[in-house]
Design an enzyme around this catalytic site. Sequence first.
Site, PDB file in Angstrom:
ATOM      1  N   LYS A 182      66.483 -62.152  -7.370  1.00  0.00           N
ATOM      2  CA  LYS A 182      66.250 -62.489  -8.781  1.00  0.00           C
ATOM      3  C   LYS A 182      66.511 -61.275  -9.671  1.00  0.00           C
ATOM      4  CE  LYS A 182      63.080 -66.318  -7.990  1.00  0.00           C
ATOM      5  NZ  LYS A 182      61.689 -66.647  -7.697  1.00  0.00           N
TER       6      LYS A 182
ATOM      7  N   LYS B  60      71.002 -75.260  -9.846  1.00  0.00           N
ATOM      8  CA  LYS B  60      71.009 -75.180 -11.301  1.00  0.00           C
ATOM      9  C   LYS B  60      71.691 -73.896 -11.773  1.00  0.00           C
ATOM     10  CE  LYS B  60      67.815 -75.034 -14.971  1.00  0.00           C
ATOM     11  NZ  LYS B  60      67.315 -73.697 -15.019  1.00  0.00           N
TER      12      LYS B  60
ATOM     13  N   LYS C 130      76.718 -74.300  -2.788  1.00  0.00           N
ATOM     14  CA  LYS C 130      75.409 -74.954  -2.727  1.00  0.00           C
ATOM     15  C   LYS C 130      75.052 -75.522  -4.110  1.00  0.00           C
ATOM     16  CE  LYS C 130      70.585 -73.366  -2.055  1.00  0.00           C
ATOM     17  NZ  LYS C 130      69.764 -74.405  -2.152  1.00  0.00           N
TER      18      LYS C 130
END
Length: 321
Positions: free
Chosen positions: A112, A194, A191
Amino acid sequence: MKKRILSGAQPSGQLHIGNYFGMINRMISSQSNADLFCFVANYHSLTSISNKVKLEKNTKEAFVDLLALGIDPIKSTFWIQSHVPEVTELAWILSNFSSVGLMQRSTSYKDKISNGLKPNMGLFSYPILMASDILLFNSDIVPVGKDQKQHLEMTRDIAIKFNNIFGDIFTIPEIEIDDSNDIIVGIDDQKMSKSYNNTIPIFGDHDSINNQVMNIVTDSAGLNDIKDTNTPLFKIYSLFLDDKPKKELHERYNTPGLKYMEVKKELVDVIINYFAHQRKRRDELIANEDKVNDLMNLGKTKAQKIARETLSHVKQAVGLL
Ligand code: TRP
């Protein structure tokens, strides 16, 4: 005794068919033979959403969408995470038994950050809150995708460490990783996620579903060529098909004359029909806010009862008056 299965879903935007075939359908079918605990993880989303309107909207939508898809609020326990704030108190207690080194090794945290998220403390201690979700409800099994495996291992570490000091307080959860499913690909063959903008929304309107399907990447095979089935159009279409129709689609790919455009048009209808019943249920729920609020309260009451019991055992065990 039925096994208790727990799962949380972050309200991070419109649910897509990757969420559905990856996890949601498994949760829904587990309700027939297990005791399902399922919640909308809005405390977790606060680590990445700092917009009041967006967080509220996403949370309500996720709750309604999951109900519409088939989470049964009577049979199961289904709640909004922040309605049971006991989870944050337990997270605080657990943070004293969670090593900083363990958190620093979190690959999801590192990913992240490298994707540009600011490393705030919420993001850093995300795995502790997740451990708290799981341990607060004495979960036997936590089914997750591969990306969450490390979080679950951390939960087990924390629980084992705690139990070693204070006795058998927590159930040590089993991790259930679904290897049977191949990854669900998005319209670009990566994959479906979002963050890649390659999803097909479950409850999108006709135009948005049509638009995404039309954008599924295809190769340049000619009309009379045999077509490759290891491609996103075939893979996505297959999700909606049982063995026999899937074989038939395979046959069509192996027969000259197949037009991708026709397959795409069919797929739009297949997707819309597949979720037609759920879409109707969703519309009814959206039109009945009182009912949705009642169901939220029901989930809160059911979850809070168990949360308070566990938390009280834990506080007693560690010596918090
Ligand atoms: N971290 C999970 C995700 O992003 C959501 C989640 C929060 C969760 N708490 C949980 C999943 C507890 C399983 C159990 O998908």
